[in-house]
Design an enzyme around this catalytic site. Sequence first.
Site, mmCIF file in Angstrom:
data_model
loop_
_atom_site.group_PDB
_atom_site.id
_atom_site.type_symbol
_atom_site.label_atom_id
_atom_site.label_comp_id
_atom_site.label_asym_id
_atom_site.label_seq_id
_atom_site.Cartn_x
_atom_site.Cartn_y
_atom_site.Cartn_z
ATOM 1 N N SER A 115 0.836 -1.195 0.000
ATOM 2 C CA SER A 115 0.000 0.000 0.000
ATOM 3 C C SER A 115 0.879 1.256 0.000
ATOM 4 O O SER A 115 1.771 1.378 -0.831
ATOM 5 C CB SER A 115 -0.966 -0.042 1.193
ATOM 6 N N ASP A 161 -8.279 -4.418 -6.636
ATOM 7 C CA ASP A 161 -7.874 -3.478 -5.594
ATOM 8 C C ASP A 161 -8.413 -2.068 -5.873
ATOM 9 O O ASP A 161 -8.212 -1.525 -6.962
ATOM 10 C CB ASP A 161 -6.342 -3.423 -5.522
#
Length: 562
Positions: free
Chosen positions: A198, A476
Amino acid sequence: MAILQCLVAGVALIAPVVNGYKGFRTSLSLRDFKEQMEEREMKAARIHPRDNDLEKLYPAQTIQMPIDHFHNDTLYEPHTNETFPLRYWFDASHYQPGGPVIVLQGGETDGAGRLRYLQKGIVAQLSQATNGLGVIFEHRYYGESHPTEDFSTKNLRFLTTDQALADQAYFAQNVVFPGLEHLNLTSHNVPYIAYGGSYAGSVVAFLRKLYPDVYWGAIASSGVPEAIYDYWEYYEAARIYGPRECIEATQKLTHAIDNVLIKHTNTEYPQRIKNVFGLGNVTRNDDFANAIAQGIAGLQGLNWDPAVNSTEFGYYCGNISSTDVLYPEIAEREEEARELLAVGGYHDVRLVKQLLNYIGYVDATAVRGCKRRGKKSQDECFTNYDSKFYQQDDITQEWRLWAYQYCFEWGYLQTGSGVPADRLPLISRLINLEFSSTVCREAFNITKPAEVERINKHGGVNISYPRLAHVDGEWDPWRAASPHRIGLPERESTISEPFILIEKGVHHWDENGLFPNETRPGLPPKPVAKAQKAEAEFVKAWVEEWHRARGDKMDANDMGDL
């Protein structure tokens, strides 16, 4: 849709939310910040045996880190020569001479929460495959790695990506691991491989490019190297890959409610739509729109690992997709729901049932929660506007940290207003930049857009460098800020620059792992296992390349096997 169905299957339609996911999100509202503080207080008051076991297994260490690495940059004035203890944890159980040091960047959270990856996740896997030493590296300001005595805006000036990058480089160049003082395990003598997921994935990508002589390789998992101020695309993954019934119902209901709130502002209808949701005492329309918009954000919390998977998305979609009456106590509101839908432009019998279930869902997850917390008013629970709260800046106000980072240089304000006009959004268009940047103005006096050029100067979604891997999830919500953004030219995946998209994967799914006795058919899913096997292979090749460059006699066969 097999993986998604598996992850959300079996969730009772009116069961409580379990494992609610509050990871890497921006556009956090005051409600989220208050919940963070409540969770912090609850954590301090209770014991987590598993977490304690891991912290006993891997005792925290510290390295004295310069607070200010850049004395020539006026941003950090007044400068300081002081240092602070930055935490890290390590596992040398797999280490053998010639092996690398694998450093996981902890990112925007307490580093102790990453210890499971040292025990059985990606760090353990790579360490075992390469005879390496694994490290969890805590990001400055987070956890207990505090450079300053409080989190005032003045003292947050050292909370930048550049300073965090310099921390990780300094660590590799200077660390002495307790118990291994007889070994030179700095980057001068062994290969260093960075991993991050991330935001941390972006950090290690930049680390590889800016400090190539310190970090020999890096894996950016679900990295977001392109900062985007208005990140309305966060909800595109749900729109494209989410269950059709759920997405279509969310779009239509959001559109109908927006029509009531925006097109009928000076009528009785905005108050009536709040009343039917049981939120009649929420004063502002944008606060109301935000209060009912939480469920669709749950996609990011899906994970193949049962220990961390959130059922929130499945619970939400199960409710809003159904045309059966799931909440009998809400059925009496049917006529009002039908009339309000008509005002909003919809005359669909099925949608009336779905609206009733949406109302029931909001009652179960928001309205009752407000009552349980004993708040004085619904505004206290749901408003995004409270100057007194935003002025708190003592060392316990951890909510300020990531908020400062995205307000200052990352952006990623997740709006409904930014969605193109020819497309129905999944959250209200009242959730706009003005609403989402409230914390920026109120907490930090940041009144202009985030300085995203500070981040994007490194290449954005086009970032590329030898021995820099990009591993992303097909589903995602952060994919649009990654090198795997839909519409970009497909890159060839090579040993030097691996480019892996985990089929039907979500947010850094390769980071989790299982003990051998925990695996079973389909767990981990084949796309995850395939990605992790590839990571082990190319990291082994990178380490072998490092030794060849030094003239050492070693090949991949000298290293462990995944």
